[in-house]
Every structure is written in C-alpha cells, then in structure tokens.
Design a protein around this motif. Structure first.
Motif, short mmCIF file in Angstrom:
data_model
loop_
_atom_site.label_atom_id
_atom_site.label_comp_id
_atom_site.label_asym_id
_atom_site.label_seq_id
_atom_site.Cartn_x
_atom_site.Cartn_y
_atom_site.Cartn_z
N CYS A 1 -3.14 -4.60 7.05
CA CYS A 1 -3.38 -3.17 7.28
C CYS A 1 -4.44 -2.62 6.34
CB CYS A 1 -2.08 -2.38 7.17
SG CYS A 1 -1.30 -2.48 5.56
N GLU A 2 -4.70 -3.33 5.22
CA GLU A 2 -5.72 -2.86 4.28
C GLU A 2 -7.14 -3.02 4.84
OE1 GLU A 2 -3.21 -3.63 0.16
OE2 GLU A 2 -4.49 -5.21 0.94
N HIS A 3 -7.32 -3.88 5.84
CA HIS A 3 -8.64 -3.95 6.49
C HIS A 3 -8.96 -2.61 7.14
CE1 HIS A 3 -9.38 -8.27 6.18
NE2 HIS A 3 -8.15 -8.51 6.58
N PRO B 1 0.81 -1.23 0.00
CA PRO B 1 0.00 0.00 0.00
C PRO B 1 0.84 1.28 0.00
CG PRO B 1 -0.13 -1.13 2.14
CD PRO B 1 0.68 -2.01 1.24
N GLY B 2 0.23 2.34 -0.51
CA GLY B 2 0.81 3.68 -0.40
C GLY B 2 2.14 3.83 -1.09
N GLY C 1 -2.07 -12.12 1.97
CA GLY C 1 -3.36 -12.78 1.75
C GLY C 1 -3.94 -13.52 2.94
N ARG C 2 -3.13 -13.84 3.93
CA ARG C 2 -3.57 -14.71 5.03
C ARG C 2 -4.89 -14.26 5.67
NH1 ARG C 2 -3.63 -19.52 6.68
NH2 ARG C 2 -1.56 -19.76 5.75
N THR C 3 -5.07 -12.93 5.83
CA THR C 3 -6.26 -12.46 6.57
C THR C 3 -7.44 -12.10 5.66
OG1 THR C 3 -5.65 -10.12 6.56
CG2 THR C 3 -4.72 -11.48 8.34
N ILE D 1 6.12 -0.03 16.77
CA ILE D 1 6.07 -1.29 16.01
C ILE D 1 4.90 -2.13 16.49
CG2 ILE D 1 7.82 -2.40 17.52
CD1 ILE D 1 8.63 -4.02 14.95
N LEU D 2 4.14 -2.65 15.51
CA LEU D 2 2.92 -3.42 15.82
C LEU D 2 2.71 -4.52 14.80
CD1 LEU D 2 0.23 -0.59 15.88
CD2 LEU D 2 1.20 -1.67 17.90
N GLU D 3 2.02 -5.57 15.21
CA GLU D 3 1.39 -6.48 14.24
C GLU D 3 -0.03 -5.93 14.04
OE1 GLU D 3 2.07 -10.78 15.84
OE2 GLU D 3 2.53 -9.34 17.41
N PRO D 4 -0.53 -5.86 12.82
CA PRO D 4 -1.91 -5.36 12.63
C PRO D 4 -2.92 -6.25 13.36
CG PRO D 4 -0.79 -5.59 10.51
CD PRO D 4 0.13 -6.16 11.54
#
Ligand code: PLP
Length: 433
Positions: free
Chosen positions: A260-262, A121-122, A252-254, A210-213
């Motif tokens: 982050c696109e969610h 993204p972006g 694609g997993r989620t 820092i994060l996991e979405p």
C-alpha cells in the motif's frame, strides 16, 4: 547493499538418509494413501518423484541431494530458508517458553505488537495474532463487522483471501466457492482496479471493502496508480472500513515494506502472514486502527486463538522484521525484481508466441503465457533445470516467480538461463499445446 552469504548445508546432514530412492518411494506411497491420492498422482505425472528434504537461503535440497532454486514458496521465504538469525531466535525461545499458558502475557507477543505498530503505515496500532493468512482475514472481517454493525462486504473478482468460510466468501474464483455455497451472506464482487465499481456497489448494508493491493493468486494484477487512493477516498466518504490483505504482498515482497506504500494509502485494518514468520514459523496477524479495534478492545474474548501469537512464532516474527531492516531486504527486492523483470521482458519480446506479458513489483513477478497448457509445461521444464516456480490459483495463464530477497546474482543468472531454455522448449511445441 548488505549481502548475506548463503549458508551451506553441512554434508553430514544432507546425506542422512540411507536409501534416498526407497525413502522417496515410501513418502509418495504414504502421501497417496494417507494425505491425497490425486495430489500424489499429479506429483508422479509431473515427474516429481522425490521429497523436499532440507533448505537454506534460496535453495531447496531434495532427498537425493539435488538442489533447486526456490522461486515458489508462496511468498513465505522472503528471507530465504532457515535464515540463521530467525532460527537462532526460535532455538533460544524454545529453551525458555515455547507455547503460552495464555493466562499471563508474554514478552515476545508484546514486543511484536509494538514493532508492528512502528513499521505499519499510519495509525495502525493493535495487533491480533493467529497462525495463517486465512485466519488473519477471518478476524479482520469479524472486527469490521463488529465495528460497523453492517454485514455488507465489497470484494473483488479474482481475489484470493483464503479458504475458510469467511475468507472464501471474499475470494473471487467460483471453482473454489461453488461446492461450499451458500457462503457467508452479504459479499459482493466487483472488478479489481475499478474504484467506481466499488462506489456503485455500496448499499445501506455495506460496512467493509476488502482488497489485495496487488492481486497475487489472480496472476499478479497491478492496479492503476490512482486505484487505491480513490478507494480510500470512497471508504472515507461513505464511512466504510478498508481492509488491505497484505498476506502475500506485505513485508518487503513488492519492493516496499507494504504494497500500500506504493500508493500512499493507509488501510483501517491490514492482514499479514506468510513472510511474517521469517520462513521458519507459521504466524498471521491483523493490525487495526485503535478506533476500529474498540469492539475487541472492550471485550478481549470476542475473538481468540489458542496458538495465535505463541512465543515461538512471535520471536520468529521479531527476528524476521529485524532481518528485513538490517539486511535492507526491501531495497534488495526492489533491485533484484527490476533485474529479473527486465530480463524476462526481453525474453517476452523474443518469444511472443509463448509469453504474453511480464508484470509485477519487486520480487512478485507474474509471467502471463499465451496458452493455458504452456504454464504446466514451463513449470516442469524449470523443475528439470533446478528452478521451482509457482502457478497462480485463480489464473491458470500465469506463472509466478517469488524468489527470496537473499537470492544471489549467480542464482538469478541460473534462474534466467533456466527460464530461457524452458521457454525455448515450450516454443518448440507451442502449436500442439
Ligand atoms: N490472502 C492472500 C492475499 C493470500 O495470497 C493467501 C494465500 O495465498 C491467503 C490470504 C491465505 O493464506 P493461508 O494460506 O495462510 O491461509
């Protein structure tokens, strides 16, 4: 929806071992003697006195020829095992140029960089390639530090970012951190899902968040919908670099190409690994906005890796991304995830004494149990019924199902039947656990 027929194993190759029993026994012996004795004991305790031997599609075949549907795989096998297109690309590349001399640039690396810039993204544009998730996180943290000049990093409780010193400093489970203290200074942890806690933790020294979405190893924790957008706003307001670790959730997993696109959020640096190699080659990467990449751009030797971005791994990754696009694997993950979660939620209603909650997105599914002992027992019950599931490193109450997006409807039925029978068996003894 395009469906790939699962590739059947060639029988001659499946049974290419003369004495499976002896091979398994020797394998476990040597594992215990030369790799890790506790792990070998645990395998025996769980009745796993076998060896994985070969795999195709959603199926892992052990040395005895027994088949298991792989819902474990640590998120690596989104494409299934040995996807023909990825295998073909690697075979083709091994005949041309396997590893790089690193004095000249190579086409697979350049092509993969362009492809990643296109699909992420972006403004994410510059890729650095490495060999694993933890290396992707290490590099991202170093880049953020070089760019901001500030040592402070805000991470989250329960996070998992890897086990080398930098990524471990960002990870949030004391069990894995404590023996290695003091870790890298400057890291603080705040509750996941609470954006205001991030804002409160900011000091003069803070440069990075820092994060996991979605937290994977913490037992599939999906944050409130407004969490990531709010974190993005906070980072923009205070001039902080936002690293999103999509090592487990990416590609694609989620049910989106990137989790982050969610939430409609673009990170400044994104970390990838696991599914990036298409289930065939190990490869990690971090991808950065140009401005933030400037310290590494102006001094390319500031951070480096001998094997990172080798031609074999890059060809696998290019094929992996093409397969996701051509076979519409993201949409498949979305639909199949809904089917699986709906069925598991019904089961949770039927067996509330065993299952506390079912949650997740796409094919990242977490099943929270009511008791710690129930997880181990359920995983063993599933193995007995030919299904591999996964515990969660940072949350012993949750088991995870991460099947490949190519899993067939029949295989999903088999998994759900095994799950139902396994939960029934656990329910029968839940009071004693
Ligand atoms: N980041 C996340 C979100 C992970 O889930 C993992 C591994 O599970 C890592 C980093 C570390 O990856 P690796 O084991 O390839 O070093």
């Amino acid at each position: 929806m395009p469906m790939r027929k699962q590739q059947e194993p060639a029988p001659a190759r499946l049974y290419d071992v003369e004495d499976p029993q002896q091979t398994a026994e020797e394998g476990l012996e040597n594992y215990g003697r030369y790799i890790n004795s506790s792990m070998a004991r645990l395998y025996r305790f769980l009745g796993l006195t076998t060896l994985e031997w070969r795999a195709y599609g959603s199926v892992v075949v052990d040395v005895h020829g027994k088949e298991y549907i792989d819902c474990a795989g640590y998120s690596v096998f989104f494409h299934g095992h040995s996807h023909p297109k990825v295998v073909e690309a690697v075979k083709d590349q091994v005949d041309k140029l396997a590893l790089s001399c690193r004095v000249l640039p190579h086409k697979p690396g350049a092509d993969l960089g362009r492809l990643l810039a296109e699909i992420t993204p972006g403004d994410l544009q510059y890729s650095f390639f490495c060999n694993s998730g933890t290396e992707a996180v290490e590099g991202a943290l170093k880049l953020a530090r070089a760019y901001t000049g500030k040592p402070g990093v805000i991470a989250t409780t329960g996070a998992f970012h890897g086990k080398t010193m930098g990524s471990l400093s960002a990870s949030g489970r004391e069990l894995y951190r404590e023996p290695f203290c003091p870790l890298v200074p400057g890291f603080v942890h705040v509750p996941f899902g609470d954006a205001e806690a991030i804002e409160k933790a900011i000091t003069e020294e803070t440069g990075t968040v820092i994060l996991e979405p979605i937290q994977g190893e913490n037992g599939v924790i999906v944050p409130p919908d407004d969490y990531l957008p709010r974190v993005r706003e906070i980072c923009d307001h205070y001039g902080l670099v936002l690293i999103l670790d999509e090592v487990q959730t990416g590609l694609g997993r989620t049910g989106k190409m990137f989790a982050c696109e969610h939430y409609g959020v673009e990170p400044d640096i994104m970390c990838l690994a696991k599914a990036l190699g298409g289930g065939v080659m190990p490869i990690g990467a971090f991808i950065s906005k140009p401005e933030i990449f400037s310290p590494f751009d102006s001094n390319p030797h500031l951070h480096s890796s001998t094997f990172g971005g080798n031609p074999l791994a890059c060809r696998a990754a290019i094929a992996a991304i093409e397969v996701i696009q051509e076979e519409d694997l993201v949409e498949q993950a979305c639909q199949k995830g809904e089917t699986i979660m709906a069925a598991l939620r019904e089961l949770a209603e039927e067996f509330p004494e065993v299952i506390a909650e079912v949650r997740g997105k796409g094919l990242l599914v977490g099943v929270e149990l009511t008791k710690e002992g129930a997880g181990g027992m359920l995983i063993t019950e599933l193995v007995d019924r030919g299904v591999l599931a996964l515990h969660s490193l940072n949350n012993t109450m949750v088991i995870r199902l991460l099947p490949p997006a190519v899993i067939t409807p029949e295989e999903i039925e088999t998994v759900l039947t095994a799950f139902r029978e396994g939960v029934k068996a656990v329910a029968a003894v839940i009071d004693e656990l």
